[in-house]
Design an enzyme around this catalytic site. Structure first.
Site, mmCIF file in Angstrom:
data_model
loop_
_atom_site.group_PDB
_atom_site.id
_atom_site.type_symbol
_atom_site.label_atom_id
_atom_site.label_comp_id
_atom_site.label_asym_id
_atom_site.label_seq_id
_atom_site.Cartn_x
_atom_site.Cartn_y
_atom_site.Cartn_z
ATOM 1 N N ASN A 160 54.137 44.049 32.878
ATOM 2 C CA ASN A 160 53.946 42.646 32.493
ATOM 3 C C ASN A 160 52.779 42.452 31.532
ATOM 4 O OD1 ASN A 160 51.905 43.060 34.287
ATOM 5 N ND2 ASN A 160 52.473 41.421 35.705
ATOM 6 N N TYR B 274 42.888 47.667 41.966
ATOM 7 C CA TYR B 274 44.064 47.140 42.659
ATOM 8 C C TYR B 274 43.983 47.328 44.183
ATOM 9 C CZ TYR B 274 46.641 46.153 38.332
ATOM 10 O OH TYR B 274 47.073 45.611 37.131
ATOM 11 N N GLU C 83 35.543 41.993 38.971
ATOM 12 C CA GLU C 83 36.284 42.861 38.043
ATOM 13 C C GLU C 83 35.440 43.204 36.814
ATOM 14 O OE1 GLU C 83 40.803 41.628 39.447
ATOM 15 O OE2 GLU C 83 40.072 40.853 37.538
ATOM 16 N N HIS D 158 46.730 41.959 32.524
ATOM 17 C CA HIS D 158 46.165 41.497 33.790
ATOM 18 C C HIS D 158 45.076 40.473 33.483
ATOM 19 C CE1 HIS D 158 44.119 41.501 37.689
ATOM 20 N NE2 HIS D 158 43.006 41.538 36.978
ATOM 21 N N LYS E 155 47.634 46.049 29.356
ATOM 22 C CA LYS E 155 48.113 47.241 30.057
ATOM 23 C C LYS E 155 48.772 48.221 29.073
ATOM 24 C CE LYS E 155 48.933 44.556 34.280
ATOM 25 N NZ LYS E 155 49.889 44.286 35.380
#
Ligand code: CMP
Length: 143
Positions: free
Chosen positions: A112, A49, A126, A115, A9
């Site tokens: 975080n 998402y 995905e 992913h 990210k």
């Protein structure tokens, strides 16, 4: 062969963890078959998402993932979906075990670092969302 989708990210890219994260997965023995640095469009972010659409943090999640470059990757290997999730650690970095990516480098659930697909079927969806077939390179390590 099993494949998973991982995305470093914007916080992971900006804090300089791209090399460290790729190195961990290589050292474990997984094979990198797809890799690109991209600015994520709002459309892609919302599709990726979509399962979180009703959550209170959805709009901040979309803002964040579209805020800077992301490293999108496909990794291959036996059991790679579950194993990569273990290597990433719990969603909230404060609960993630030391030795995991989030446990070693993070403190914020919204930032975080990475992913990882949560199941084989999710990984297939995905990968298809983020990569064209011709962007994936099938190869077998010979050493
Ligand atoms: P990820 O594995 O990318 O999947 C969904 C993301 O939503 C998750 O990592 C977190 O970054 C984010 N998320 C989950 N819970 C919260 C929360 N309470 N506040 C902000 N972001 C969250």
């Amino acid at each position: 062969m099993e494949r998973t989708f991982l995305a470093i990210k914007p916080d992971g890219v900006q804090r300089g963890f791209v090399g460290n994260i790729i190195s961990r997965l290589e050292s474990k023995g997984f094979t990198l078959v797809g890799l690109k640095l991209i600015n994520v469009s709002r459309e892609l972010a919302e599709q990726h998402y979509a399962v979180h659409k009703e959550r209170p943090f959805f709009s901040s999640l979309i803002e964040f993932i579209t805020s800077g470059p992301v490293v999108a990757m496909v990794w291959e290997g036996d059991g790679v979906v579950a194993s990569a999730r273990k290597m990433i650690g719990a969603t909230n970095p404060l609960s993630a075990e030391p030795g995991t990516i989030r446990g070693d480098f993070g403190v914020d659930v919204g930032r975080n670092l990475i992913h990882g697909s949560d199941a084989i079927e999710t990984a297939q969806n995905e990968i298809a969302l983020w990569f064209k077939e011709e962007e994936l390179v099938s190869w077998q390590p010979t050493m």
